[in-house]
Design a protein around this motif. Structure first.
Motif, short mmCIF file in Angstrom:
data_model
loop_
_atom_site.label_atom_id
_atom_site.label_comp_id
_atom_site.label_asym_id
_atom_site.label_seq_id
_atom_site.Cartn_x
_atom_site.Cartn_y
_atom_site.Cartn_z
N LEU A 1 0.87 -1.15 -0.04
CA LEU A 1 0.17 0.08 0.20
C LEU A 1 0.84 1.40 -0.15
CD1 LEU A 1 -2.78 -1.28 2.58
CD2 LEU A 1 -3.03 -0.58 0.10
N GLY A 2 2.17 1.02 0.15
CA GLY A 2 3.03 2.33 0.09
C GLY A 2 4.44 2.11 -0.21
N PRO B 1 -1.65 2.59 -3.28
CA PRO B 1 -2.53 2.86 -2.18
C PRO B 1 -3.78 2.89 -2.58
CG PRO B 1 -1.50 4.82 -3.60
CD PRO B 1 -1.08 3.46 -4.31
N HIS C 1 -2.92 1.31 4.55
CA HIS C 1 -3.46 2.71 4.12
C HIS C 1 -4.82 2.72 4.57
CE1 HIS C 1 -3.94 5.72 0.79
NE2 HIS C 1 -3.24 6.37 1.62
N TYR D 1 -5.47 9.40 -5.35
CA TYR D 1 -6.26 8.63 -4.43
C TYR D 1 -7.70 8.43 -5.32
CZ TYR D 1 -2.31 9.10 -1.60
OH TYR D 1 -1.04 9.22 -1.18
#
Length: 367
Positions: free
Chosen positions: A147-148, A168, A275, A347
């Motif tokens: 996720l990161g 993410p 996340h 996002y």
């Protein structure tokens, strides 16, 4: 133009409203289905937070049924790639491993995804047998999604750099219009000790002792145990926090209305996170965010830009940052604009679909 590749997605669906389940639902309903033929297997074992982690005969029976359904879907649909979310506990991984082994045995490519950040802590404390099983199992996969960027090192011993992908969380939301003028501080997550809801309440006590009560605090979520619930309710009652409003879990328009009515979002977990979706939702609503350095949170909340990163288990620091944001409208507005800008750039559903489509295509045709 040829047929769309078939991707087999494993994952829980809500309820309960937990991050991995929300992620699966969003992916299945996203524009990704325009590029791929998506099939899905619901691996959910619980329908509420309270039963998570508890063994039962019905769960064991359900587990066997899931593996059978998994093999049936592979035979019927013949997917080119299987996406398997993996757990960060020994019992959880032992339940996930058969999906990887069976998928590989059936001649399919398997891609795994970690929706958290506790993998390193778990594997370092695991037995030698578990470590060997994990290594052998992961070697059967074409790659892993995290996720990161700061979570990539978790898998450096298992995959090459180009097999560790970063995607993410992200989604589009039907935002609501603010319909009240009160300055609201919002907490929105399950009421778990790991989420430090008690520390947020203690911060409110500190603010009250300083005479700062010109705001309303709203919180929505599910309780996981009665002891913690009573501890939190005692803090509210004993300190007469009359500006606190508690709600059951919210979803859809009702959830977005809470975000719309808020001026500040606070979420300060003390245990590893991935996340969190609430961080994405807060950014989508243009909120200043007070949070902690867990998982990939610091890649979305930049300290001093769109929020504040505070130490874990520090009600004093939470109170300090809340006081600053409550009293400084100009700072709130600046953080708000930055949150919205970060969300729009990184996002949205379109961005996440773009990122995931690229990863799926890489795994289909490059590995």
């Amino acid at each position: 133009m040829g047929e769309k590749p078939t991707i087999f997605l494993l994952g829980k669906l809500p309820p309960p409203l937990i991050g991995p389940a929300i992620a699966t639902q969003i992916i299945l309903n996203s524009g990704l289905k325009n590029e791929f033929n998506l099939i899905h297997l619901d691996t959910r074992m619980n329908t509420d937070v309270a039963t998570m982690g508890r063994w039962s005969f019905s769960k064991m029976y359900r587990s066997v049924g899931i593996y059978v359904e998994f093999l049936q879907k592979i035979k019927q649909q013949q997917p080119q790639l299987i996406l398997v979310p993996i757990s960060q506990t020994t019992m959880g991984f032992f339940k996930d491993a058969p999906f990887i082994w069976l998928g590989k045995f059936m001649g399919k490519k398997v891609l795994i995804q970690l929706r958290g950040s506790n993998f390193g802590n778990w594997i370092n404390s695991a037995s030698g047998i578990t470590k060997r099983l994990v290594k052998t199992t992961l070697k059967k996969c074409v790659g892993v999604i995290v996720l990161g960027n700061n979570l990539k090192p978790l898998f450096k011993d298992y995959f090459s750099e180009n097999q560790i992908f970063v995607i993410p969380n992200g989604a589009n939301y039907e935002l609501q219009t603010k319909n009240i003028t009160t300055l609201n501080v919002l907490y929105l997550a399950n009421f778990l000790p790991s989420k430090s809801f008690d520390d947020v309440l203690k911060a409110l006590v500190i603010l009250k002792e300083k005479g700062i009560t010109n705001f309303k605090f709203q919180a929505a979520g599910a309780w996981d145990n009665e002891t913690f619930k009573q501890q939190c309710l005692a803090i509210i009652e004993e300190n007469q926090l009359t500006h606190v409003e508690l709600f059951p879990p919210q979803s859809g328009a009702a959830k977005m209305q809470l975000f719309a009515n808020a001026a500040v979002f606070v979420f300060c977990p003390k245990m590893p996170e991935g996340h969190p979706w609430v961080i994405v939702e807060a950014m989508a609503n243009g909120l200043p965010i007070i949070t902690t350095d867990q998982g990939a949170i610091v890649e979305s909340v930049i300290d001093g830009k769109n929020g504040f990163i505070v130490p874990v288990e520090s009600p004093e620091t939470i109170a300090e940052k809340l006081e600053l944001l409550i009293n400084d409208a100009e700072l709130r507005n600046q953080f708000s604009m930055n949150s919205k800008q970060f969300y729009n750039a990184n996002y949205t559903e379109e961005k996440i679909v773009e990122n995931l489509a690229k990863v799926l295509n890489d795994c289909l045709y490059k590995f």
